[in-house]
Design a protein around this motif. Structure first.
Motif, PDB file in Angstrom:
ATOM      1  N   VAL A 144     -24.872  51.426  48.819  1.00 20.27           N
ATOM      2  CA  VAL A 144     -24.099  52.168  47.881  1.00 20.27           C
ATOM      3  C   VAL A 144     -24.701  52.733  46.742  1.00 20.27           C
ATOM      4  O   VAL A 144     -24.476  54.023  46.623  1.00 20.27           O
ATOM      5  CB  VAL A 144     -23.103  50.992  47.428  1.00 20.27           C
ATOM      6  N   LEU A 145     -25.718  52.286  46.229  1.00 23.16           N
ATOM      7  CA  LEU A 145     -26.447  52.840  45.039  1.00 23.16           C
ATOM      8  C   LEU A 145     -27.179  54.009  45.645  1.00 23.16           C
ATOM      9  O   LEU A 145     -27.438  55.096  44.924  1.00 23.16           O
ATOM     10  CB  LEU A 145     -27.336  51.966  44.514  1.00 23.16           C
ATOM     11  N   GLY A 146     -27.817  54.046  46.774  1.00 26.10           N
ATOM     12  CA  GLY A 146     -28.509  55.103  47.331  1.00 26.10           C
ATOM     13  C   GLY A 146     -27.361  56.385  47.561  1.00 26.10           C
ATOM     14  O   GLY A 146     -27.945  57.455  47.282  1.00 26.10           O
ATOM     15  N   ARG A 147     -26.198  56.090  47.910  1.00 30.22           N
ATOM     16  CA  ARG A 147     -25.247  57.004  48.064  1.00 30.22           C
ATOM     17  C   ARG A 147     -24.721  57.763  46.825  1.00 30.22           C
ATOM     18  O   ARG A 147     -24.606  58.949  46.808  1.00 30.22           O
ATOM     19  CB  ARG A 147     -24.208  56.565  49.127  1.00 30.22           C
ATOM     20  N   VAL A 148     -24.763  56.890  45.883  1.00 32.01           N
ATOM     21  CA  VAL A 148     -24.172  57.150  44.751  1.00 32.01           C
ATOM     22  C   VAL A 148     -24.973  57.856  43.577  1.00 32.01           C
ATOM     23  O   VAL A 148     -24.674  58.754  42.952  1.00 32.01           O
ATOM     24  CB  VAL A 148     -23.532  55.836  43.888  1.00 32.01           C
ATOM     25  N   SER A 149     -26.236  57.205  43.793  1.00 33.75           N
ATOM     26  CA  SER A 149     -27.352  57.668  42.576  1.00 33.75           C
ATOM     27  C   SER A 149     -28.531  58.267  43.080  1.00 33.75           C
ATOM     28  O   SER A 149     -28.931  59.236  42.740  1.00 33.75           O
ATOM     29  CB  SER A 149     -27.567  56.519  41.651  1.00 33.75           C
ATOM     30  N   VAL A 150     -29.173  57.462  43.950  1.00 32.80           N
ATOM     31  CA  VAL A 150     -30.583  58.067  44.576  1.00 32.80           C
ATOM     32  C   VAL A 150     -30.192  59.420  45.324  1.00 32.80           C
ATOM     33  O   VAL A 150     -31.147  60.287  45.670  1.00 32.80           O
ATOM     34  CB  VAL A 150     -31.009  56.937  45.634  1.00 32.80           C
ATOM     35  N   GLY A 151     -29.135  59.347  46.188  1.00 36.29           N
ATOM     36  CA  GLY A 151     -29.220  60.537  47.078  1.00 36.29           C
ATOM     37  C   GLY A 151     -28.949  61.799  46.373  1.00 36.29           C
ATOM     38  O   GLY A 151     -29.734  62.675  46.568  1.00 36.29           O
ATOM     39  N   PRO A 152     -27.966  61.856  45.292  1.00 33.76           N
ATOM     40  CA  PRO A 152     -28.234  63.077  44.549  1.00 33.76           C
ATOM     41  C   PRO A 152     -29.428  63.348  43.642  1.00 33.76           C
ATOM     42  O   PRO A 152     -29.807  64.473  43.415  1.00 33.76           O
ATOM     43  CB  PRO A 152     -26.808  62.787  43.374  1.00 33.76           C
TER      44      PRO A 152
END
Length: 402
Positions: A144-152
């Motif tokens: 979830v964090l990867g998609r929400v923060s790390v991805g951008p």
């Protein structure tokens, strides 16, 4: 991975402490009950999981096999002192206390730890389930964090690299044109005998534009290495010895102007590494350029190539100003300025990027006033061209040049 290891370590510590506390508490409680039973208990009406053995008295029907321990009963009778022991038998653990009562009878109390051991196993089972739940939760949180923060953030970094590459590529053509025109104006100025101040200004302009072009080339190469370090389509066996000699030949005017002696020594045969020739040329060129920049007039630069145990080595040693050994690693930081005032720009940082992308390493050694030495190691090519054919090609090139 770090989160999972942390959860596992934390639960292992908690489980170990809980198991130790539970084991101690259970043992203390059982021994207290066992001592009381051995001293005052009724053999015909013993507590649950406890059996009392008295000579001349028939044991209960459900008494465990292998008891009583007659050696302990004889010892307690002869010594008069209680005997305590732990016995592992029948897939369980028994606590055994044997003592001489006040009425002269020897009593052996046996307690079956089966249920206490089961409680300990249940504790570890519960901790295992908790760890599994924690790892799943950590993995879900990471996704979830990867998609929400790390991805951008990754996308932003990718856009930044693309911008650097695109901007450098778009600027290279006009800067090349400016560089060519500046050189032409400089030659015309010399031919038409313009004032010395004008000629010096044009020469400085040519040098500045040339350095700007070099920075753009560094940015382009750095961006391409970060986007695709391997660049498999461009990798091939490169003769590092021939490449080093070619780089030295390209810098001959600069070294002659500085009255520097440059030597290249190595095996009499080609030395192959797998890589992108243009990137390796840039790396070797940076080592030589760095040595030229930091070596005073009349100095010496030695380039030595070696080959041993599947590794190709290239060292560049100069008689320049050197550097503080404490700065050896910082030399490879972008735009690092040494204590001596020398600025290293992108070059050495990019050099390390290039060599790392090729599976190699670079180290720097030196001391103030005693020169510097840069040592490169690269894996030897796993499938080099036939050395005889390569040597013949080199010889043909020399004959053609002659």
């Amino acid at each position: 991975m770090i989160t999972g290891a942390t959860i596992t370590l934390l639960l292992a510590v908690v489980g170990g402490v809980a198991d130790a506390v539970m084991t101690h508490a259970q043992s203390e409680q059982v021994w207290r009950e066992l001592r009381y039973g051995a001293q005052r208990g009724d053999p015909a009406n013993a507590p649950v999981c406890t059996w009392l053995f008295v000579p001349g008295t028939k044991p209960l029907a459900n008494a465990p096999e292998g008891f009583p321990v007659r050696a302990d009963m004889g010892r307690a009778r002869s010594d008069g002192a209680p005997v305590e022991r732990t016995v592992e038998r029948n897939d369980t653990v028994y606590l055994v206390r044997t003592q001489l009562r006040a009425d002269g009878r020897v009593v052996q109390a046996v307690f079956d730890m089966r249920f206490q051991l089961a409680d300990r196993r249940h504790l570890w089972y519960a901790l295992g389930v908790a760890e599994l739940v924690g790892l799943v939760a950590a993995a879900a949180t990471g996704i979830v964090l990867g998609r929400v923060s790390v991805g951008p953030l990754a996308e932003a970094l990718a856009r930044q690299r693309r911008f650097v590459a695109d901007a450098s590529h778009e600027l290279r053509t006009p800067i090349t044109q400016v560089y060519a025109r500046a050189q032409l104006l400089s030659r015309r100025a010399a031919a038409e005998e313009l004032p010395a101040a004008h000629r010096d200004g044009l020469d400085r302009l040519v040098g500045s534009v040339g350095r700007l072009g070099g920075v753009l080339d560094d940015l382009l190469l750095s961006a391409s290495l970060q986007a695709d370090p391997a660049r498999p389509a461009e990798r091939r066996a490169v003769d590092l010895a021939a490449l080093a000699r070619s780089v030295v030949a390209e810098e001959v005017e600069r070294t002659d102007d500085a009255r520097l002696s440059v030597t290249v020594a190595g095996p009499p045969y080609p030395v192959f590494v797998d890589g992108v020739e243009s990137a390796l040329r840039r790396a070797v060129g940076e080592l030589l350029s760095n040595a030229i920049s930091h070596t005073p007039a009349g100095g010496r630069i030695d380039i030595v190539l070696t080959r041993a145990a599947g590794t190709v080595g290239l060292t560049v040693t100069d008689t320049g100003a050197g550097f503080d050994p404490a700065e050896a690693e910082r030399l490879f930081e972008r735009f690092h300025r040494g204590d001596s005032g020398g600025r290293y720009g992108l070059g050495l940082a990019l050099l390390r990027e290039v060599l790392t992308a090729h599976g190699g390493t670079v180290t720097a050694t030196g001391s103030p006033g005693r020169g510097a030495r840069f040592a490169v190691e690269l894996p030897e090519s796993a499938s080099p061209p036939a050395r005889a054919a390569a040597a013949e090609a080199v010889g043909a090139g020399v004959r053609g040049a002659g």
